[in-house]
Scaffold this motif. Structure first.
Motif, PDB file in Angstrom:
ATOM      1  N   PRO A  86     -17.377  50.558  26.033  1.00 50.27           N
ATOM      2  CA  PRO A  86     -17.081  49.351  26.814  1.00 50.27           C
ATOM      3  C   PRO A  86     -16.119  49.645  27.957  1.00 50.27           C
ATOM      4  O   PRO A  86     -15.199  50.470  27.828  1.00 50.27           O
ATOM      5  CB  PRO A  86     -16.446  48.412  25.789  1.00 50.27           C
ATOM      6  CG  PRO A  86     -16.893  48.933  24.456  1.00 50.27           C
ATOM      7  CD  PRO A  86     -16.988  50.408  24.622  1.00 50.27           C
ATOM      8  N   ALA A  90     -14.340  43.593  25.873  1.00 51.49           N
ATOM      9  CA  ALA A  90     -15.586  44.140  25.337  1.00 51.49           C
ATOM     10  C   ALA A  90     -15.320  45.194  24.269  1.00 51.49           C
ATOM     11  O   ALA A  90     -16.052  45.300  23.279  1.00 51.49           O
ATOM     12  CB  ALA A  90     -16.429  44.722  26.470  1.00 51.49           C
ATOM     13  N   LEU A  91     -14.249  45.967  24.451  1.00 52.25           N
ATOM     14  CA  LEU A  91     -13.888  46.989  23.472  1.00 52.25           C
ATOM     15  C   LEU A  91     -13.490  46.355  22.144  1.00 52.25           C
ATOM     16  O   LEU A  91     -13.937  46.787  21.072  1.00 52.25           O
ATOM     17  CB  LEU A  91     -12.742  47.841  24.015  1.00 52.25           C
ATOM     18  CG  LEU A  91     -12.180  48.909  23.081  1.00 52.25           C
ATOM     19  CD1 LEU A  91     -13.238  49.942  22.716  1.00 52.25           C
ATOM     20  CD2 LEU A  91     -10.958  49.580  23.705  1.00 52.25           C
ATOM     21  N   HIS A 139     -26.268  50.773  28.488  1.00 52.24           N
ATOM     22  CA  HIS A 139     -25.847  50.408  27.135  1.00 52.24           C
ATOM     23  C   HIS A 139     -26.588  51.239  26.100  1.00 52.24           C
ATOM     24  O   HIS A 139     -27.778  51.483  26.215  1.00 52.24           O
ATOM     25  CB  HIS A 139     -26.121  48.921  26.896  1.00 52.24           C
ATOM     26  CG  HIS A 139     -25.662  48.452  25.553  1.00 52.24           C
ATOM     27  ND1 HIS A 139     -24.326  48.281  25.238  1.00 52.24           N
ATOM     28  CD2 HIS A 139     -26.356  48.114  24.438  1.00 52.24           C
ATOM     29  CE1 HIS A 139     -24.223  47.862  23.992  1.00 52.24           C
ATOM     30  NE2 HIS A 139     -25.429  47.749  23.482  1.00 52.24           N
ATOM     31  N   ALA A 189     -16.513  45.005  20.406  1.00 58.00           N
ATOM     32  CA  ALA A 189     -17.306  46.079  19.798  1.00 58.00           C
ATOM     33  C   ALA A 189     -16.640  46.584  18.523  1.00 58.00           C
ATOM     34  O   ALA A 189     -17.311  46.893  17.536  1.00 58.00           O
ATOM     35  CB  ALA A 189     -17.485  47.215  20.793  1.00 58.00           C
TER      36      ALA A 189
END
Length: 483
Positions: free
Chosen positions: A196, A201-202, A189, A205
């Motif tokens: 991601p 998760a994308l 990370h 973010a």
């Protein structure tokens, strides 16, 4: 911010680099940090191919090889991959790799500046074809070397070298061992370079870091770094989200994920519509198509991007997503101005939905550029026609290079809708099409030239719809002409 160490495999060994800025290019890291100066900087914009390297990615237990331009590739994007430069090909005893030996035997190098890039493209070709038992034809060599330019050789000896590689003693990569090493490189990370691996998760973010520069292949953002010297404190890379790396097949359409490379996206489109093969091959050079994504091309919204006129003509729709949900819209409705669009601060382009062809569809895609290969369009026009009883039942016309955004020729479509498909109707439609846009004059073409060409291409489409052949440069065969 937390920083991570970029880790990749080179020469079978782990390379680890720490504290790399998010906007540092792979070329800079190779030349300045690792001393791999065989990789050259020529144009700094992905045009000449002197900086070509080969990346290897483990997918479903196998290695996929892709040539890319390292000058516009961000260094963080190769985390977890294998990297080959021209220094990595010769054997431990100094024996040249077939890609190198063939160039020597065919006298494929003169000044030598472009040679490392050509050799790396040959290496990629070798891994993807020769090592699979496939022969390399002159046509294949010309297609896969389209992203490499040379001022000295006239290309003939380089094309011959590509064809002769298979006749040399075979050299192989220990793929099983390399895949095992790559699978051990778990992603780490970095708050400065977010990549991601899932869609959830994308989107999280994107919502948390709306100011981050989005990259989806970086073939255009890379130019902002190399040519405009822009700097980014934080980057959000969409290409690792596995859900968006797929092409999904549905009864009436295909859904192309925003992280699917241009190479794979156009392969899917060509499978549905084989007539697009030459148009697909002319979209930049292979290294650019390998790195760039269809989603990135769409979101970037360049008025001279070739994907959008095609997608407009095919009535493609976009799926925009955020944590709050998703919405659909026609591609031409996505743009609000020059490189501006309707995306909210927490949204991303997720999928491009492309209808499958109907029976009887007649489709042509025309790209007009100064150079046939590896060049940007002055004008792009794509026309899709469906007739019923000799009348225009459905028509789609997408145009590029004639307005501030990619556009649909809505007035021309409306004029032709329902009319008998005839020479007289086309002649009138040509005037409508030329009057529908007010293109600018720039380094690629004048306004009057673009308007004239628009009409000429509609005339060409009419002729081809009537069965005329060999009126298009794409149909020209050098071997036939010299017979």
């Amino acid at each position: 911010m937390d920083t991570k160490t970029i880790r990749f495999i080179r020469r079978g060994e782990l390379v680890a680099l720490g504290n790399v800025p998010p906007d540092r290019t792979l070329l800079e890291v190779l030349r300045e940090d690792l001393g791999a100066t065989g990789t050259k900087e020529g144009c700094g914009e992905g045009d000449c191919g002197a900086c070509t390297v080969v990346l290897g990615e483990a997918i479903d237990g196998r290695l996929r090889y892709r040539t890319v331009n390292s000058c516009i590739r961000l260094a963080h994007s190769v985390d977890g991959l294998a990297v080959w430069t021209v220094e990595d090909l010769a054997g431990a005893d100094g024996a040249l790799h077939p890609a190198q030996e063939a160039m020597v035997r065919c006298h494929g190098s003169q000044c030598g500046f472009c040679t490392p890039g050509f050799v790396m493209s040959l290496f990629g070709m070798y891994q993807n074809h020769v090592c699979k038992g496939e022969s390399i034809t002159r046509a294949l060599a010309q297609e896969e070397l389209s992203g490499n330019l040379c001022r000295c050789t006239g290309y003939r000896p380089i094309l011959e070298a590509a064809q002769q590689m298979a006749s040399l003693p075979r050299v192989t990569v220990d793929e099983a061992a390399l895949v095992a090493k790559l699978q051990d490189l778990a992603p780490s990370h970095d708050e400065r370079y977010l990549a991601p691996t899932t869609l959830d998760a994308l989107l999280a973010a994107r919502a948390a870091h709306p100011q981050a520069q989005i990259v989806a292949g970086c073939t255009d953002v890379g130019l902002w770094v190399t040519k405009l010297h822009r700097q980014f404190a934080q980057v959000l890379d969409v290409t690792r989200a596995r859900e968006l790396r797929q092409v999904e097949d549905y009864p009436n359409h295909i859904a192309i994920g925003a992280a699917v490379s241009l190479t794979d996206a156009y392969a899917a489109l060509v499978t549905q519509r084989p007539v697009l093969k030459t148009f697909a091959d002319r979209f930049a050079g292979l290294p650019v198509r390998n790195a760039g994504t269809l989603g990135g091309n769409v979101a970037n919204g360049s008025p001279i991007g070739d994907s959008m006129p095609l997608l407009v003509a095919l009535d493609a729709r976009l799926v925009l997503m955020s944590q709050g949900g998703h919405r659909h819209l026609a591609l031409e409705d996505f743009y609000t101005g020059y490189r501006k669009n309707v995306l909210a601060a927490d949204e991303l382009v997720a999928w491009i939905l492309v209808p499958k062809p109907r029976q009887g569809e007649f489709l042509r895609a025309y790209k007009i550029s100064k150079r046939f290969d590896d060049d940007i369009s002055a004008v792009c026009l794509v026309i899709r026609l469906e007739l019923e009883d000799g009348h225009v039942a459905r028509i789609g016309i997408g145009a590029g290079g004639v307005a501030a955004t990619p556009v649909r020729a809505a007035r021309t479509e409306a004029f032709l809708a329902g009319k008998r498909w005839s020479e007289d109707a086309v002649r009138q439609a040509i005037d409508v099409l030329r009057g529908e846009f007010q293109p600018i004059s720039d380094m690629r073409a004048s306004s009057s030239y673009r308007s004239q060409v628009l009409g000429n291409l509609l005339q060409r489409f009419w002729l081809e719809s009537q069965g005329h052949e060999h009126i298009n440069l794409e149909r020209f065969a050098l071997e036939e002409a010299s017979a």
